[in-house]
Design a protein around this motif. Structure first.
Motif, PDB file in Angstrom:
ATOM      1  N   ASN A 106     -21.643 -28.481 -69.032  1.00  0.00           N
ATOM      2  CA  ASN A 106     -23.028 -28.781 -68.651  1.00  0.00           C
ATOM      3  C   ASN A 106     -23.202 -28.735 -67.137  1.00  0.00           C
ATOM      4  N   ILE A 107     -22.229 -29.234 -66.402  1.00  0.00           N
ATOM      5  CA  ILE A 107     -22.274 -29.180 -64.934  1.00  0.00           C
ATOM      6  C   ILE A 107     -22.151 -27.733 -64.477  1.00  0.00           C
TER       7      ILE A 107
ATOM      8  N   ILE B 201     -18.943 -31.934 -71.093  1.00  0.00           N
ATOM      9  CA  ILE B 201     -19.507 -32.559 -69.893  1.00  0.00           C
ATOM     10  C   ILE B 201     -19.389 -31.610 -68.707  1.00  0.00           C
ATOM     11  N   HIS B 202     -18.227 -31.010 -68.535  1.00  0.00           N
ATOM     12  CA  HIS B 202     -18.022 -30.099 -67.405  1.00  0.00           C
ATOM     13  C   HIS B 202     -18.737 -28.759 -67.609  1.00  0.00           C
TER      14      HIS B 202
ATOM     15  N   ILE C 258     -25.351 -32.177 -57.748  1.00  0.00           N
ATOM     16  CA  ILE C 258     -25.428 -31.615 -59.095  1.00  0.00           C
ATOM     17  C   ILE C 258     -25.414 -32.743 -60.140  1.00  0.00           C
ATOM     18  N   THR C 259     -24.616 -33.779 -59.881  1.00  0.00           N
ATOM     19  CA  THR C 259     -24.591 -34.978 -60.729  1.00  0.00           C
ATOM     20  C   THR C 259     -24.821 -36.185 -59.826  1.00  0.00           C
ATOM     21  N   ASP C 260     -24.932 -37.340 -60.414  1.00  0.00           N
ATOM     22  CA  ASP C 260     -25.080 -38.561 -59.619  1.00  0.00           C
ATOM     23  C   ASP C 260     -23.846 -39.460 -59.753  1.00  0.00           C
ATOM     24  N   VAL C 261     -22.711 -38.846 -59.982  1.00  0.00           N
ATOM     25  CA  VAL C 261     -21.459 -39.585 -60.172  1.00  0.00           C
ATOM     26  C   VAL C 261     -21.209 -40.542 -59.010  1.00  0.00           C
TER      27      VAL C 261
ATOM     28  N   LYS D  65     -25.313 -25.841 -64.481  1.00  0.00           N
ATOM     29  CA  LYS D  65     -26.223 -26.174 -63.375  1.00  0.00           C
ATOM     30  C   LYS D  65     -25.801 -25.465 -62.093  1.00  0.00           C
TER      31      LYS D  65
ATOM     32  N   PHE E  52     -20.642 -33.919 -56.967  1.00  0.00           N
ATOM     33  CA  PHE E  52     -20.694 -35.359 -57.210  1.00  0.00           C
ATOM     34  C   PHE E  52     -21.912 -36.022 -56.584  1.00  0.00           C
TER      35      PHE E  52
ATOM     36  N   HIS F 208     -17.543 -44.638 -63.480  1.00  0.00           N
ATOM     37  CA  HIS F 208     -16.869 -43.351 -63.642  1.00  0.00           C
ATOM     38  C   HIS F 208     -15.350 -43.517 -63.574  1.00  0.00           C
TER      39      HIS F 208
END
Length: 123
Positions: free
Chosen positions: A72-73, A69-70, A34-37, A76, A31, A44
């Motif tokens: 794609n994460i 979406i998951h 890896i993502t910018d959540v 990474k 969070f 979100h």
């Protein structure tokens, strides 16, 4: 204890659930790195509440592809069984702290199903 009944109930769960996720060093990097959540939490939470409202109450209009979406994460930084277990444990404990009933159990069952499918599909 009451059951999950409204989008506001779901938002309560999501806020407390994410507090736990962001405090857990075994999973929080998804969070924050890896993502910018974590920089868009209010947005979100709205998306998550719409997803769970659709999942539990068959309303809400969620239209994103949650699995893609998951995935794609995962591409990474791969999710491990330990990541899924932490995610489920934090979600279950948050639900159990506030709610009891049909929808509370359904949310936990749906979460387990999603985590299981992701683990199978992302191998």
């Amino acid at each position: 204890m009451k059951d999950i009944e409204t989008k506001e109930d779901i938002l309560l769960i999501m806020r407390e659930f994410y507090e736990k996720l962001l405090a857990d060093p075994t999973i929080n990097f998804f969070f924050t790195k890896i993502t910018d959540v974590n920089q868009h939490l209010d947005e979100h939470f709205g998306i998550l509440a719409t997803f769970w409202e659709q999942s539990l109450f068959m309303k809400g209009g969620y239209s994103n592809n949650m699995f893609q979406i998951h995935k794609n994460i995962h591409e990474k930084h791969p999710f491990t069984k330990a990541h899924f277990d932490s995610w489920l444990n934090h979600l279950y404990s948050t639900i159990d702290l506030h709610f009891k009933g049909k929808y509370a159990e359904q949310m936990k069952t749906n979460a387990l199903s999603m985590a299981t499918v992701m683990q199978i599909k992302f191998q």
